[in-house]
Design a protein around this motif. Structure first.
Motif, mmCIF file in Angstrom:
data_model
loop_
_atom_site.group_PDB
_atom_site.id
_atom_site.type_symbol
_atom_site.label_atom_id
_atom_site.label_comp_id
_atom_site.label_asym_id
_atom_site.label_seq_id
_atom_site.Cartn_x
_atom_site.Cartn_y
_atom_site.Cartn_z
ATOM 1 N N VAL A 1 -24.493 17.467 19.458
ATOM 2 C CA VAL A 1 -23.421 16.967 20.330
ATOM 3 C C VAL A 1 -22.353 18.024 20.643
ATOM 4 O O VAL A 1 -22.033 18.240 21.812
ATOM 5 N N PRO A 2 -21.806 18.711 19.639
ATOM 6 C CA PRO A 2 -20.753 19.687 19.985
ATOM 7 C C PRO A 2 -21.242 20.762 20.952
ATOM 8 O O PRO A 2 -20.505 21.191 21.829
ATOM 9 N N TRP B 1 -34.324 18.306 31.011
ATOM 10 C CA TRP B 1 -33.015 17.751 31.315
ATOM 11 C C TRP B 1 -31.918 18.742 30.917
ATOM 12 O O TRP B 1 -30.890 18.857 31.551
ATOM 13 N N TYR B 2 -32.161 19.472 29.867
ATOM 14 C CA TYR B 2 -31.152 20.406 29.350
ATOM 15 C C TYR B 2 -31.382 21.783 29.958
ATOM 16 O O TYR B 2 -32.472 22.093 30.421
ATOM 17 N N ILE C 1 -27.707 11.988 11.225
ATOM 18 C CA ILE C 1 -26.435 12.672 10.931
ATOM 19 C C ILE C 1 -26.549 14.147 11.293
ATOM 20 O O ILE C 1 -25.768 14.671 12.081
ATOM 21 N N TRP D 1 -21.284 29.179 15.034
ATOM 22 C CA TRP D 1 -21.168 28.134 14.016
ATOM 23 C C TRP D 1 -22.491 27.412 13.833
ATOM 24 O O TRP D 1 -22.868 27.047 12.713
ATOM 25 N N PHE E 1 -23.217 20.449 23.313
ATOM 26 C CA PHE E 1 -23.224 19.913 24.672
ATOM 27 C C PHE E 1 -21.810 19.762 25.220
ATOM 28 O O PHE E 1 -21.591 19.816 26.418
ATOM 29 N N LEU E 2 -20.859 19.529 24.315
ATOM 30 C CA LEU E 2 -19.536 19.114 24.780
ATOM 31 C C LEU E 2 -18.530 20.239 24.930
ATOM 32 O O LEU E 2 -17.744 20.264 25.859
ATOM 33 N N ILE E 3 -18.543 21.150 23.996
ATOM 34 C CA ILE E 3 -17.487 22.149 23.977
ATOM 35 C C ILE E 3 -17.780 23.216 25.024
ATOM 36 O O ILE E 3 -18.769 23.937 24.933
ATOM 37 N N LEU F 1 -24.763 27.204 10.404
ATOM 38 C CA LEU F 1 -25.193 25.910 9.874
ATOM 39 C C LEU F 1 -26.698 25.947 9.575
ATOM 40 O O LEU F 1 -27.149 25.507 8.520
ATOM 41 N N ILE G 1 -24.714 15.888 14.705
ATOM 42 C CA ILE G 1 -23.626 16.838 14.479
ATOM 43 C C ILE G 1 -23.988 18.216 15.018
ATOM 44 O O ILE G 1 -23.140 18.967 15.486
ATOM 45 N N GLN H 1 -28.411 24.962 25.583
ATOM 46 C CA GLN H 1 -28.588 23.598 25.078
ATOM 47 C C GLN H 1 -30.073 23.249 24.980
ATOM 48 O O GLN H 1 -30.515 22.621 24.019
#
Lengths: 711, 64
Positions: A512-513, A191-192, A505, A266, A515-517, A270, A509, A196
Motif C-alpha cells: 500500500v505505501p 494494471w500496475y 498484514i 525502506w 502505491f500511495l506515497i 524490509l 503494509i 509498483q
C-alpha cells in the motif's frame, strides 16, 4: 466404540500422479532444450515457437504448475483423507479440479509458444487463463475445506495447516498480481506500472515459491516422512512454531528480488530483514524433518524412499540458508542477474521439490497398487543419478555466476571496464552451460528410470481405487481454559481466517505505501508515454520473451553505470518506468541490460543484428528472429491498446486512438527511409521496424532533461 | 485509481514498526502456548500420520 467403514479415494490421487510423471518428463525435457539453446543457438531452430524467449517460460510454467502442481494435489489429496479420516468432500469436485487443472496446462502449452504472455515471471499466462486458474483454485479450496469440515478427527494435524495456508495465500497472490486490463482476448496490460508492478510481481513471485513450492511440500513432508520412517514427528511443538512464523515472515520477503533497483529503500530493507528472519523457521522445519529420523538412520541406508526424502529436506535447508544470504545487499550486489540465482532455484526445484515428489511416489504407488516396488535397485540408480544430476547442474551454475559477476565488475588500471564488450563475459561461461545441460540430462534420465520402475510396479499389483479403512466417529472433547491453539486446531474456518490475516498484514503494509506515497516515485518531466509504433515494438519485445535474458534496470554501481550508460552516467530511476505496463526489469542477464540502449547503435545495426546476431556480434548466443521481417504489425489493435493504457492511467489525449496509426506510419516510414539509405529494404509495416523504434526509445527520455523531483 | 481512493499516508516509517510489533507479540504468545501445552496432547498429535485406519495392525504403537 463402534468402528465405521469408509473408503479413501485413490483414483483421483492416481490421476494426479500420472499427470505429475508425464508433465515432469515434458517440463524437464523443455528445460534441457532451453539449456542446450544457450550454447548451441542452432537449437532455436530459427522458429518463433521454439526460440529461447518462449521456451524458457514454457519450462518454468511446466515444471512449477504442471509437474510440482499435480504432485502437490496428489500429495494433498492422499494425505488429507487419511489425516482427517474421511473421503474427500465431493468426488465430482475432485474431478473438475483435475480436468480443469490439466486444461489450464494445455492452454499454457499452446499459448506460451505462440508468444501469448504477460511477461511477468511465473504469471505469464494471459487473462482468460488467469480467470480459469482462479476458478479451478476455488474448486480445490471448496473440496479441501469441505473435507476438513466433514473430518472424523477433532484436531487438524500440522500438514493440514500448511495446506490451508497454501490455498488461502496462492489465491490472494494470484488475484492481486493478475489485475490486468484486457486489450483483446489474448492480450492485456498489467494494471500496475513500473516500480509498483515490479513490487507486486516479486511479492507474488517470491511467495509463489513460498506457498506453491514450499508450504504444500512441508505439509507433504510432515505426513510422508513420519509415514516412511514409521516414527512420530520429532517435535510437534516445533512444527507449530515453524508453521506460524514461516507463513507470517515469508510474505514480507519479496522485495529482496529488487535490491539496488529503483524500489524505495525502506521496502528493500524490509525485504532483507524478513529474509534473514526466515532462516529460523526454515531451519526449524528442516531439523524437525531430519530429527524425525532419529534412531532410524540405519534404515536410510537401505530404504530408497528415505534416501530421497533426506536429500530433499537437506536441499530445502541449503536453499533456505542461501536465500537469506542472497538477500543481504552486499551478496545480492554480486549475485543478482547472474547464474548464481539459477543455481539457487534449481537446488530448491530439483532437490527439494523433485526428490520429495520422487520419495512420495516410491512410497505411495506400491501401497495404492497393493504390491511391492518392482525394483529397489533401479530406484537406487535413480537416486544416485538424480543426485549427480543436481550436483552437475548446480556447481557449473555457481561457477558461472561468480565468473559473470567478477567479469562484469572488473576495472582495468586505466579506470575503464576490463571487459567492455558484454559478449566476452558470455562466451567465457559457455563450458559451464554445457556441463549444466549434462546435469539436467542426468536428472531427466533418472526420471525415465523411475517412470519405468513405477509402471512395472503398478503392473505387478492391482490398483485399489477405493481403499477401505476402519475409523471411529469424531468425539468432540470440550476444552476448558488455557490452550488457545489447541482450540484453534479444532476450528478450521477460524484457523483459515487467521492464516489469511497473517499473510495479509505483510502484504498490505508492503504494497500500500508504495502505491500511495508520491515521493516513492519521483516523476521525471521528460518521460513521456510510448508512441504507437514503440508500443507495438514493446509488445513484440514482450511476445518474444526478451526479458528472459535482458534486464532493463541499471543498478547504482560504477561498473553498471559505466557499462550501460557511459555518456550519461545515470543509473535507473523509478520515474523512468511510470508508463511501463508491465515493467520489464528482468531477473537475469544472459545478455546485456537494455535500459539505455536507445541511440547506442544505428537502426541498421539492430536490423542486421536481429536477423543474424552471430554475424553482427561474433560468438553471440542470441537466437535469430527472421520472422520479424516477414510478419506485419497488427495496426487494427492500435486503438484498443491506446484505450486500454489510458484507462489504467497513461495520459494519451482523448481521441488520440483515432490518430495513432497516422503517427505510427510517419515514424515507421522515417525508420524505413533511414534503413534504405544503407541499402536495407523492408516494409514500413514489418514488425522489426516497431521493435527498432522501441529499442531506440529505451532510455532516450532521461537524456533529454534533468530530473524534476516531485516533492 | 487506488491512489484516489486511499490518498496518502503520513509517517510511513511507522508501518513496518507496527507490523513488526504485531508479529512479535503473536510470536511470544505462540511460544508461551507451545511450551505450556499439554504433553499428552502434543504426543498424540505427533503420531497422527501413523494411523490411517487402513493398517492391518491398527493399535500397534510405533517405535520411539
Amino acid at each position: 466404540m463402534q468402528l465405521e467403514k469408509i473408503h479413501y479415494d485413490n483414483k483421483i490421487v492416481k490421476a494426479f500422479i500420472i499427470a505429475t510423471v508425464i508433465f515432469g518428463i515434458v517440463g524437464m525435457t523443455v528445460g534441457l532444450l532451453a539449456a542446450i539453446q544457450l550454447f548451441y543457438p542452432v537449437f532455436n531452430f530459427d522458429l518463433q515457437y521454439t526460440s529461447f524467449g518462449r521456451i524458457r517460460p514454457l519450462h518454468t510454467n511446466a515444471v512449477i504448475f504442471a509437474f510440482v502442481g499435480n504432485a502437490m494435489f496428489a500429495g494433498v489429496y492422499y494425505s488429507m483423507q487419511r489425516l482427517l479420516k474421511t473421503r474427500l468432500f465431493n468426488d465430482t469436485l475432485s474431478w473438475i479440479h483435475f480436468w480443469g487443472w490439466q486444461l489450464i496446462i494445455l492452454a499454457a502449452a499452446i499459448t506460451l509458444p505462440l508468444g501469448i504472455t504477460t511477461s511477468k515471471e511465473y504469471a505469464e499466462l494471459e487473462w482468460p487463463i488467469d480467470i480459469a486458474i482462479a476458478l479451478v483454485w476455488v474448486v480445490f479450496g471448496i473440496n479441501m475445506i469441505g473435507t476438513i469440515l466433514k473430518r472424523r478427527e477433532q484436531h487438524m494435524y500440522v500438514a493440514i495447516w500448511f495446506y490451508i495456508a497454501t490455498f488461502v495465500t496462492v489465491a490472494v497472490l494470484h488475484i492481486v498480481n493478475s489485475f490486468e486490463m484486457p486489450v483483446s482476448l489474448f492480450k492485456s496490460y498489467s494494471w500496475y506500472a513500473g516500480v509498483q508492478d515490479a513490487l507486486v510481481q516479486w511479492w507474488y513471485g517470491h511467495n509463489a515459491v513460498a506457498f506453491f513450492l514450499t508450504t504444500p511440500f512441508l505439509g507433504i513432508m510432515y505426513y510422508f516422512l513420519p509415514k516412511a520412517a514409521n516414527r512420530p514427528v520429532y517435535s510437534y511443538r516445533l512444527s507449530i512454531i515453524h508453521f506460524w512464523s514461516l507463513i507470517f515472515i515469508y510474505i514480507w520477503a519479496g522485495p529482496h528480488h529488487l535490491l539496488y533497483t529503483a524500489l524505495p529503500d525502506w521496502a528493500q530493507s524490509l525485504g532483507t530483514v524478513f529474509s534473514i528472519m526466515l532462516i529460523a523457521p526454515s531451519w526449524g522445519g528442516m531439523l524437525n524433518g531430519l530429527f524425525t529420523l532419529r534412531g532410524a538412520w540405519d534404515r536410510v541406508r537401505e530404504d530408497v524412499v528415505l534416501k530421497f526424502m533426506v536429500v530433499a529436506v537437506t536441499a530445502y535447508g541449503m536453499a533456505t540458508l542461501e536465500g537469506p544470504l542472497l538477500s543481504l545487499k552486499n551478496v545480492n550486489a554480486i549475485a543478482h542477474y547472474t547464474d548464481w540465482i539459477v543455481a539457487h532455484v534449481h537446488v530448491g526445484g530439483l532437490g527439494w521439490n523433485g526428490f520429495l515428489i520422487f520419495g512420495m511416489l516410491y512410497w505411495a504407488i506400491p501401497r495404492m497398487w497393493n504390491t511391492k516396488l518392482y525394483s529397489s535397485k533401479l530406484a537406487n540408480i535413480h537416486f544416485w543419478i538424480g543426485t549427480l544430476g543436481i550436483v552437475f547442474y548446480a556447481l557449473p551454475m555457481y561457477v558461472s555466476g561468480v565468473v559473470q559477476s567478477l567479469m562484469w565488475k572488473e576495472f582495468a588500471a586505466d579506470g575503464f571496464l576490463k571487459y567492455q564488450n558484454f559478449l566476452e563475459t558470455t562466451t567465457q561461461i559457455l563450458p559451464m552451460y554445457m556441463l549444466r545441460a549434462v546435469g539436467g540430462g542426468l536428472y531427466l534420465t533418472g526420471v525415465f528410470i523411475m517412470t519405468y520402475n513405477l509402471l512395472k510396479t503398478a503392473a505387478s499389483g492391482k490398483f485399489v481405487a477405493n481403499e477401505e479403512a476402519e475409523v471411529s466417529p469424531m468425539v468432540k472433547v470440550a476444552h476448558t481454559g488455557g490452550y488457545w491453539h489447541h482450540v484453534l486446531e479444532a476450528k478450521p474456518v477460524l484457523f483459515t481466517v487467521l492464516a489469511l490475516v497473517s499473510i495479509l498484514i505483510g502484504g498490505i503494509i508492503e504494497l500500500v505505501p508504495t502505491f500511495l506515497i508520491k515521493s516513492n516515485v519521483p516523476t521525471i518531466a521528460s518521460v513521456k508515454p510510448y508512441t504507437p509504433l514503440e508500443l507495438h515494438g514493446r509488445d513484440i519485445y514482450i511476445r518474444e520473451g526478451c526479458v528472459g535474458c535482458h534486464s532493463q534496470m541499471i543498478r547504482p554501481f560504477r561498473s553498471e553505470v559505466q557499462r550501460y550508460d557511459p555518456k550519461g552516467g545515470e543509473y535507473s530511476k523509478a520515474g523512468e518506468y511510470v508508463y511501463d505496463h508491465p515493467f520489464l526489469w528482468g531477473s537475469k542477464r544472459t545478455g546485456p541490460d537494455l535500459q539505455r540502449t536507445g541511440g547506442k547503435y544505428a537502426d541498421s545495426w539492430h536490423f542486421r543484428h536481429m536477423l543474424t546476431p552471430g554475424e553482427v556480434s561474433t560468438g553471440s548466443i542470441m537466437p535469430a528472429y527472421p520472422w520479424l521481417y516477414e510478419q506485419q504489425i497488427d495496426k487494427s489493435q492500435t486503438a484498443a491498446k491506446i484505450n486500454a493504457l489510458r484507462t489504467i492511467g497513461v495520459p494519451y489525449e482523448p481521441g488520440y486512438e483515432d490518430r495513432a496509426n497516422e503517427d505510427l506510419d510517419k515514424q515507421a516510414n522515417r525508420i524505413v527511409e533511414g534503413l534504405s539509405m544503407e541499402g536495407l529494404d523492408t516494409s514500413a509495416d514489418a514488425e522489426i521496424v516497431a521493435l527498432i523504434a522501441y529499442l531506440q526509445r529505451l532510455g532516450a527520455d532521461i537524456k533529454l532533461e534533468k530530473v524534476a523531483t516531485n516533492q | 485509481m487506488y491512489k484516489n481512493v486511499l490518498q496518502s499516508i503520513d509517517h510511513v516509517a511507522i508501518w513496518p514498526v507496527i507490523s513488526f510489533l504485531i508479529f512479535f507479540t503473536f510470536f511470544l504468545v505462540l511460544l508461551w502456548w507451545v511450551f505450556t501445552a499439554d504433553k499428552t496432547f502434543i504426543q498424540e498429535m505427533s503420531k497422527k500420520p501413523l494411523y490411517d485406519g487402513s493398517e492391518p495392525n491398527h493399535d500397534a504403537e510405533p517405535l520411539n
